[in-house]
Design a protein around this motif. Sequence first.
Motif, PDB file in Angstrom:
ATOM      1  N   ARG A  71       0.827  -1.191   0.000  1.00 28.65           N
ATOM      2  CA  ARG A  71       0.000   0.000   0.000  1.00 28.65           C
ATOM      3  C   ARG A  71       0.868   1.251   0.000  1.00 28.65           C
ATOM      4  O   ARG A  71       2.000   1.248   0.504  1.00 28.65           O
ATOM      5  CB  ARG A  71      -0.901  -0.013   1.232  1.00 28.65           C
ATOM      6  N   GLY A  72       0.361   2.325  -0.582  1.00 27.81           N
ATOM      7  CA  GLY A  72       1.100   3.582  -0.640  1.00 27.81           C
ATOM      8  C   GLY A  72       1.354   4.175   0.735  1.00 27.81           C
ATOM      9  O   GLY A  72       0.637   3.896   1.698  1.00 27.81           O
ATOM     10  N   MET A  73       2.358   5.021   0.821  1.00 28.90           N
ATOM     11  CA  MET A  73       2.756   5.659   2.084  1.00 28.90           C
ATOM     12  C   MET A  73       2.020   6.995   2.255  1.00 28.90           C
ATOM     13  O   MET A  73       1.488   7.556   1.301  1.00 28.90           O
ATOM     14  CB  MET A  73       4.263   5.916   2.110  1.00 28.90           C
ATOM     15  N   ILE A  74       2.043   7.506   3.467  1.00 31.71           N
ATOM     16  CA  ILE A  74       1.495   8.819   3.760  1.00 31.71           C
ATOM     17  C   ILE A  74       2.563   9.634   4.482  1.00 31.71           C
ATOM     18  O   ILE A  74       3.130   9.182   5.480  1.00 31.71           O
ATOM     19  CB  ILE A  74       0.223   8.720   4.629  1.00 31.71           C
ATOM     20  N   TYR A  75       2.864  10.832   3.946  1.00 35.09           N
ATOM     21  CA  TYR A  75       3.923  11.686   4.478  1.00 35.09           C
ATOM     22  C   TYR A  75       3.335  13.013   4.970  1.00 35.09           C
ATOM     23  O   TYR A  75       2.260  13.430   4.534  1.00 35.09           O
ATOM     24  CB  TYR A  75       4.968  11.986   3.401  1.00 35.09           C
ATOM     25  N   ASP A  76       4.060  13.678   5.871  1.00 38.16           N
ATOM     26  CA  ASP A  76       3.605  14.989   6.317  1.00 38.16           C
ATOM     27  C   ASP A  76       4.104  16.059   5.347  1.00 38.16           C
ATOM     28  O   ASP A  76       4.731  15.762   4.324  1.00 38.16           O
ATOM     29  CB  ASP A  76       4.028  15.262   7.763  1.00 38.16           C
ATOM     30  N   ASP A 235       2.210   0.881   9.821  1.00 42.30           N
ATOM     31  CA  ASP A 235       2.871   1.347  11.030  1.00 42.30           C
ATOM     32  C   ASP A 235       2.974   2.868  10.987  1.00 42.30           C
ATOM     33  O   ASP A 235       2.822   3.486   9.937  1.00 42.30           O
ATOM     34  CB  ASP A 235       4.252   0.698  11.211  1.00 42.30           C
ATOM     35  N   TYR A 236       3.211   3.470  12.144  1.00 47.40           N
ATOM     36  CA  TYR A 236       3.139   4.919  12.306  1.00 47.40           C
ATOM     37  C   TYR A 236       4.412   5.425  12.969  1.00 47.40           C
ATOM     38  O   TYR A 236       4.467   5.583  14.205  1.00 47.40           O
ATOM     39  CB  TYR A 236       1.910   5.282  13.137  1.00 47.40           C
ATOM     40  N   PRO A 237       5.450   5.714  12.187  1.00 50.74           N
ATOM     41  CA  PRO A 237       6.750   6.107  12.752  1.00 50.74           C
ATOM     42  C   PRO A 237       6.689   7.375  13.595  1.00 50.74           C
ATOM     43  O   PRO A 237       7.490   7.540  14.513  1.00 50.74           O
ATOM     44  CB  PRO A 237       7.619   6.315  11.503  1.00 50.74           C
ATOM     45  N   GLN A 238       5.768   8.293  13.292  1.00 52.78           N
ATOM     46  CA  GLN A 238       5.684   9.556  14.038  1.00 52.78           C
ATOM     47  C   GLN A 238       4.660   9.510  15.162  1.00 52.78           C
ATOM     48  O   GLN A 238       4.311  10.535  15.740  1.00 52.78           O
ATOM     49  CB  GLN A 238       5.320  10.701  13.071  1.00 52.78           C
ATOM     50  N   GLY A 239       4.155   8.315  15.454  1.00 55.94           N
ATOM     51  CA  GLY A 239       3.121   8.211  16.478  1.00 55.94           C
ATOM     52  C   GLY A 239       1.738   8.278  15.865  1.00 55.94           C
ATOM     53  O   GLY A 239       1.574   8.473  14.653  1.00 55.94           O
ATOM     54  N   LEU A 320       0.629   9.721  -0.443  1.00 56.80           N
ATOM     55  CA  LEU A 320      -0.047  10.967  -0.122  1.00 56.80           C
ATOM     56  C   LEU A 320       0.891  11.876   0.660  1.00 56.80           C
ATOM     57  O   LEU A 320       1.531  11.438   1.615  1.00 56.80           O
ATOM     58  CB  LEU A 320      -1.299  10.708   0.723  1.00 56.80           C
ATOM     59  N   ASN A 321       0.977  13.127   0.245  1.00 54.64           N
ATOM     60  CA  ASN A 321       1.715  14.137   0.994  1.00 54.64           C
ATOM     61  C   ASN A 321       0.691  15.074   1.635  1.00 54.64           C
ATOM     62  O   ASN A 321      -0.084  15.730   0.929  1.00 54.64           O
ATOM     63  CB  ASN A 321       2.649  14.932   0.072  1.00 54.64           C
ATOM     64  N   LEU A 322       0.683  15.120   2.946  1.00 57.17           N
ATOM     65  CA  LEU A 322      -0.337  15.888   3.662  1.00 57.17           C
ATOM     66  C   LEU A 322       0.071  17.346   3.851  1.00 57.17           C
ATOM     67  O   LEU A 322       1.238  17.715   3.693  1.00 57.17           O
ATOM     68  CB  LEU A 322      -0.620  15.249   5.019  1.00 57.17           C
ATOM     69  N   THR A 323      -0.910  18.150   4.200  1.00 57.70           N
ATOM     70  CA  THR A 323      -0.668  19.563   4.506  1.00 57.70           C
ATOM     71  C   THR A 323      -0.196  19.748   5.942  1.00 57.70           C
ATOM     72  O   THR A 323       0.216  20.839   6.325  1.00 57.70           O
ATOM     73  CB  THR A 323      -1.967  20.358   4.321  1.00 57.70           C
TER      74      THR A 323
END
Length: 702
Positions: A71-76, A235-239, A320-323
């Motif tokens: 599955r694709g990743m999600i970044y801040d 998993d959630y590396p940043q919490g 996804l790159n989040l705002t």
Amino acid sequence: MRRILDIIKKRTGSQAKSTIPFRLNLLFFIVFVLFAMLVAQLAYLQIVYGGKFEAEVDRTDKTVMTGSVPRGMIYDSKGRLLVGNSTHNAITYTKSGSVSSSDIYTIVNRLTKYITVEPSNLTSRDKADYILAAPNKSKQVIKQMPKSYRVDSNGDALSSNKVYANEVKYVEKQGIHLNDKDTQRASLFKTMSSAYSLSTVFLKDKNLSAKEIAQVSEHLTELPGVSIGSNWERDYPQGKSIASIIGGVSTEQQGIPDDELNTMLASGYSRNDRVGTSYLEKSYESILSGTKSQKQVQIGSNNQIKKSTTLYKGQKGGNLNLTIDSKFQKKVQAALEEQYSAAQAAGITQYSDGAYVVAMNPKTGAILAMAGIRNNPQTGKTSEDALGVINRTFVMGSAVKGATVLGAMMDGVISPSNNTQADNPIYLPGTPVKKSVYPAGTFSSLSAIQALQFSSNIYMMNLALKEAHASYVPNKSISMNDDIFDKLRGYFNQFGLGVKTGIDISGETTGIEGATHNSDGKLKTGSALDLSYGNYDAYTLIEMAQYISTIANGGYRLKPYVVQSIQKTKDDGTKGALTSVTKPSVLNKVGVTEDELNVVKKGMYAAVHGSGYWTTATRLKDLSPAVAAKTGTAQSFYYNPDNPSSDPPETITTSLVSFGPYEDPNIAMAIVFPNLTSESGSYPQLLAKQIYTDYYKMTGQK
């Protein structure tokens, strides 16, 4: 005479000789015609039906299997990984077309020599299925069963399905007792048997030891369909401070949600595919899921897989790159927890639902942070609930007064140059006096700017009376235009209050409108007055953020969003090219002039920086750059779900909307602390002050 006989012999011999070649020729001709017909028929079949027959052969002998991809990743917003995939080894099983229950039973019993699994929740039927799959066990049970389990009342044999159901019934009656190893085998048997033909299921994908992998690998030839693969989990590396807005992904056992089954199957999904079930994971499912790999498998006469060829290796899901900046998000969450803990220590959270905050860029609609605390008044336990920003509604109180003033200007009952009104309490028959929080007579009259600075309820009610073309006489019933609710709400809607904001997260709810007429059909004039100063309808916090952003940016209602851009994934797993970038989306332009907006902006600035005891948001005055704000306080009630018939205790909901820097806003904020037992403490202001301080420091604003 002899001469005559010789002549006859010559003639008859000649005829005989000539007759034989003719017959042979005729025979050869017939054979030739038959062969020609056969060749013609073969040619006809080859030319006309060849494609059909070839497709039929391919269909029966070759099948395309699909496989999942990571599955694709999600970044801040700064490129930090928020949601990733932890990949681990797995034992998989691909079910062939004709495998029998006894075949699976054999495989299971061999496999459990090499691996240990956690038993699943088994029903008695699951256990009976496993027992009956043992070689010759079914035949033994059929012989032992009563005759009525095999034939009907007429002596006719029952169908095989009914007989098997009776076999299960008989085994269950005899009692099922499995030891730990057999329970493991029954669990594996259930998983493998329930798999669809040519689909792949995971038999063990957690805590798989190197020894188990090695032993299974050595014995794959005796375990048809079993192989070594890999699986992943989020998993959630940043919490998990924003895990609630990211949403969840189904397990292989859960598969596709029932309410979307048909739609997703038609889109190429399999029943046991892992899919996004909520919020961002669900909203961006088509992006995050990627495209499946494809293998063409050749099936032998025994329906076993003989050969496998990779047609397409698949494409990992997009990223996804989040705002949202995860560091700022953590600071916002920490500040919220600090202020809520202070409220708990003050003993005013007995009926509290929690607390929520959202910050967005008023120029673009980009969400900068959203955080929430959900409190259970019965247990006192709290949990993170950022989603409460978009799916919970509260009566916000005076924080909405900016929309009331601007609505009155759009209606023409006041203007930037003519907006001073008397500040006298309103007396209606049979109801308590309607006034502001400060004592009656504190102000003889107020301008719009002063009304926002001191948060005058009276001022807002007078605006509603003018918009309703009502004539007010103290202690007399008021007659209003019947469309007053529609008029007030129509102006509120232009700013985003009472309508969905369109945020790109599934699950957004909308505000709740109170009744416009009472049980006997009369207009609720008192409630219309309550609506004018924010003590009637309920709104979500994201609606409040959109409303204050619309004021801050000059009257443009922007669609909030949390996904800034979408990126492909390269073969090596790194981020690839951008496929889309979110641009600001204007939902509507509010019909107000710049001068009219400036009245409200100046009023909110005065609420922070103005003088006078009743100035409402002075705890923010030391911020630099300066901010503007509007506080809110509303009467609310706590309804106990365990005792809904009891009289609900009265509570206080405090809120705040603000934006900064005042001269050029790049952050707008909405905060709510619902159902407190006291409005003391100014927790929304203290929270906002800490968030602005952190934001200005992180963005280098002075």
